[in-house]
Design an enzyme around this catalytic site. Sequence first.
Site, PDB file in Angstrom:
ATOM      1  N   CYS A 243       8.531 102.606  52.359  1.00 35.92           N
ATOM      2  CA  CYS A 243       9.272 101.366  52.132  1.00 35.92           C
ATOM      3  C   CYS A 243       8.353 100.292  51.564  1.00 35.92           C
ATOM      4  O   CYS A 243       7.129 100.408  51.582  1.00 35.92           O
ATOM      5  CB  CYS A 243       9.854 100.835  53.448  1.00 35.92           C
ATOM      6  SG  CYS A 243      10.918 101.984  54.344  1.00 35.92           S
TER       7      CYS A 243
ATOM      8  N   ASP B  78     -10.632  72.025  26.203  1.00 36.52           N
ATOM      9  CA  ASP B  78      -9.204  71.785  26.410  1.00 36.52           C
ATOM     10  C   ASP B  78      -8.994  70.308  26.763  1.00 36.52           C
ATOM     11  O   ASP B  78      -9.506  69.827  27.779  1.00 36.52           O
ATOM     12  CB  ASP B  78      -8.697  72.677  27.545  1.00 36.52           C
ATOM     13  CG  ASP B  78      -7.182  72.631  27.696  1.00 36.52           C
ATOM     14  OD1 ASP B  78      -6.566  71.644  27.260  1.00 36.52           O
ATOM     15  OD2 ASP B  78      -6.615  73.593  28.243  1.00 36.52           O
TER      16      ASP B  78
END
Length: 481
Positions: free
Chosen positions: A58, A452
Amino acid sequence: MTVEDVRAADSTAGDSRAADIRAEDIRVEDSRYEAVSSRDARFDGVFFFAVSTTGIYCRPSCPAVTPKRRNVSFYRTAAAAQGAGYRACRRCRPDAVPGSAEWNVRADVVGRAMRLIGDGVVDREGVSGLAARLGYSARQLQRQLNAELGAGPIALARAQRSHTARILLQTTTLQAAEIAFASGFASVRQFNDTIREIYAATPSELRSSRGRHAAPHDGAAGVPLRLAYRGPYERAAMFDRLAADALPGVEEVTGAPGARTYRRTLALPAGPAVAEAHERSGGGDWLDCRLHLTDLRDLTTATQRMRRLLDLDADPLAVAERLGADPLLAPLVAARPGLRVPGTADPHETALRIAAGPDAAELVAAYGEELPAPRTGPARLFPGAARLADAGPPAVRALAAALASGDIRLDPGVDRGDTERRLAALPGIGPGKAARIRRHALGDPDVLLPDDPAVPPSAAPEHWRPWRSYAAAHLALPPGH
């Protein structure tokens, strides 16, 4: 000190190391059992658990009654659980979980191999082809994957094929033989045996077990999918970005905010396709998607490419934990939980679009191949590298020539650092575009662009590792967006 003393010391040290390893293993398994007991969906896809008394495996968030600890064992992959003789739970469908974000972060051979297997390389090129792309022998690769994941490349690809087969059985009216070959199985017998082994049901039983709302669809309507993700997902920001960057002829975004549909063409190994994803929430942790394929053998590849484009295998809680500890980023992360970084549906296309800049639309109009059948919406493929090697701006020609010749590769298994250096050396590309290609075309979650402007001088970007791409995404959005 005598030789016997040295040997005795080595033996004692070895026993101590073994004890430490066993203690760590027990600690990890205890933590995993706590996640199972609390049905923590954050760990879906990170590991799987199997129950010896039922013979099933599971996902951690399975809603069934928590089994006793002594009956539970843990596996890194579904393939490893299947290899140990367990079948998939019909209640929680562990084969439908998001992929582990670990494979996107890691730059080692295991991470690179998992990205390539997800793209369907084993089905198309075999284990030898996968190994060659990674620069290893097939035996070395098999050993490394088995040691860490408990399953080799064939078993991992087999688990992926079975998932594809289940989707087709439950969403189309195709005959079982068509589904077998579309999923990548070598024969109908192999397909039948694998489905019985993994799902404890025949293909016919699996098809008849679909929910009442899961009506079958024919090929003209496409294959409907639910693309699962973990944690929160900032849908509005993702669809805003897709709309802003949509390339005419190749992509479109239609509809009002909150109910938008994104469509794009795809150049896949067996033929062109059109994919669509929907912003509207269906009430669960998934995005609704539909794939219109020329050849159903491309289903796995198309699914993985849309997952990468939409960044569905990310771990937003891990990102928030790291970035939220930074005073600069904390309010941004809190305001936009689940912000993702758009990836790529085609790394060559993404790289060439970055190289082309505002000229990308002209390249599509002049050199893009039209889809064979008339349809509404996007109807052109972005031109391939071979076609652009002598067309467009100098940066496009240089990059296209390098891609067409194989001097530079952009598949999911490449060494990202080496590839970025090669890209930066190309005329017209340079460090800035090379970093953008690494972030978006190669899906690296830990990239900051040189200089940046969104990153203030006072920032501490080294503290943001390995999620600097997400930090940049938060900083790039205007306040209150």
